[in-house]
Each structure stands twice: as C-alpha cells, then as structure tokens.
Design an enzyme around this catalytic site. Structure first.
Site: not given
Ligand code: B4P
Length: 186
Positions: A135, A146
């Site tokens: 990503r 972030r």
């Molecule tokens: P996750 O926490 O699942 O990551 P994510 O859903 O991708 O969250 P993120 O906030 O980064 O991204 P989003 O798509 O919402 O997992 C992260 C990692 O940890 C993974 O590799 C996983 O395997 C690992 N993991 C999980 N559980 C674990 C555990 N128990 N132990 C160890 N490891 C573990 O947002 C991306 C971008 O989109 C934002 O920055 C923004 O620009 C935009 N965006 C999205 N929603 C928005 C909104 N509502 N408003 C404005 N902008 C928005």
C-alpha cells in the site's frame, strides 16, 4: 440482539479494524463497509473520486468528509445492509459521526453500536510497516502522519460516542480479540 446491528469498528490505523470486520461479517451475516477499501477501489478504477483521493490517502491525510459521507449514505441504502453492517474506518471525524447519526435516522435504522480497538502506537507502527501489501500509505512518513491525524480528527469521534463506546484491548490473538468484541456486542 435488536433487529438490526449497525456496528462501528473504530481505532487507530493498524489496530485491526479491517481484520476484525471480516470476522464479524462471518459471525453476524452482515456486510462490511470499509471506506478505506472503497476508496482504494476508486483509486484503482481511476474514477473521479479516486483521482481526487489518491494523493490525499498516500500522504496519510483524510479524504474530505463530504466525499466519504456520500459513499456511506449510498452504500447503507442498499438492500444487503437491511440486517445491519460493520462500518470499518468510518466515521473518522466528528463531522462524519454527526452525519452518520443523521443518515441512520433518515433511513429508519437502529442507532450505531460502537467498538473501539485500543493498541499502543509502537505496536501500530510495527504492524503497518510489516503488512507488506504494497500500500502506498504504508511507509514511515505516512504512518507518522496517519497516527497524528487519528489523534487530531478521530479521537473526537470517541468523545462523541462517549456514553456508548466499548473500548476493547486490540492486542492478542485474532480469536481472542473477536471474542472480546462479540462479548461486548452481547
Ligand atoms: P488493520 O487495522 O485491519 O488496518 P486497516 O483496516 O487497513 O486500517 P487503516 O486505518 O490503516 O486503513 P483504512 O483502509 O481504514 O490492520 C493493520 C495490520 O495489522 C494488518 O497487517 C493486520 O494483519 C495486522 N493485525 C491485525 N490484527 C492484529 C493482531 N491482533 N495482532 C497482530 N497484527 C494484527 O484507511 C486508509 C486511508 O483511507 C486513510 O488514511 C484515509 O486517507 C482514507 N480514509 C478511509 N476512511 C476514511 C474516512 N472515513 N474519512 C476520510 N478518509 C478516509
């Protein structure tokens, strides 16, 4: 359980929202609405929204409220959301939370239940940088941004739902965390 489960899964980037949302979809038979996934799809398809969002997402900033609010409004109106949904990554600002409350009311839906995953910054950084999905926003600089943006814009969402939010320890095995969430949902 009430007739409809509108679940908000919130937490800092890397806290496991996306990971746990997929498990809750299985458990409750309701769709996941990930604004991050929807925006990444828009970027891939080269749509107008995608073109607007790409640079913002890569830098670690938030896409404008009006864009994501409209995405969620339209998605929630689709028939598969009738029994409920898991909102993953939305609302991310107080504005979005207020808008969501209005959309749920307007569409005659149950109020949202809110689950917040709690994970320390060091662990978040470690997880994101280890993710290896290629990503564009998973680099040191963007992760730092972030985390700042989360504290600035998304922590106020927790305050907005202060009366109803269930804070869940997001460290441990995936099964343990799913069990904590489902226990809190009741
Ligand atoms: P996750 O926490 O699942 O990551 P994510 O859903 O991708 O969250 P993120 O906030 O980064 O991204 P989003 O798509 O919402 O997992 C992260 C990692 O940890 C993974 O590799 C996983 O395997 C690992 N993991 C999980 N559980 C674990 C555990 N128990 N132990 C160890 N490891 C573990 O947002 C991306 C971008 O989109 C934002 O920055 C923004 O620009 C935009 N965006 C999205 N929603 C928005 C909104 N509502 N408003 C404005 N902008 C928005």
């Amino acid at each position: 359980m009430s007739r409809q489960l509108n679940l908000i899964l919130t937490g800092p980037p890397g806290s496991g929202k996306g990971t746990q949302a997929k498990r809750l979809v299985e458990k409750y038979g309701i769709p996941q609405i990930s604004t991050g996934d929807i925006l990444r799809e828009a970027v891939k398809s080269g749509s107008e929204i995608g073109l607007r969002a790409k640079a913002i997402m890569d830098s670690g900033e938030l896409v404008p409220d009006e864009v994501v609010i409209e995405i969620v409004r339209q998605r929630l109106a689709r028939p598969d959301c009738k029994p409920g949904c898991v909102l993953d990554g939305f609302p991310r600002t107080k504005n979005q939370a207020v808008a969501l409350d209005g959309i749920l009311k307007e569409q005659g839906r149950e109020p949202a239940r809110v689950i917040a995953l709690v994970v320390a910054d060091d662990e978040l950084r470690r997880r994101i940088l280890a993710r290896g999905e290629g990503r564009a926003d998973d680099n040191e600089e963007s992760v730092k941004k972030r985390l700042e943006v989360y504290k600035r814009d998304t922590e106020p969402v927790l305050a907005h739902y202060a009366k109803s939010v269930a804070k869940i320890d997001g460290v441990g095995s995936l099964d343990d965390i799913t069990a904590r969430i489902t226990k809190a949902v009741g």
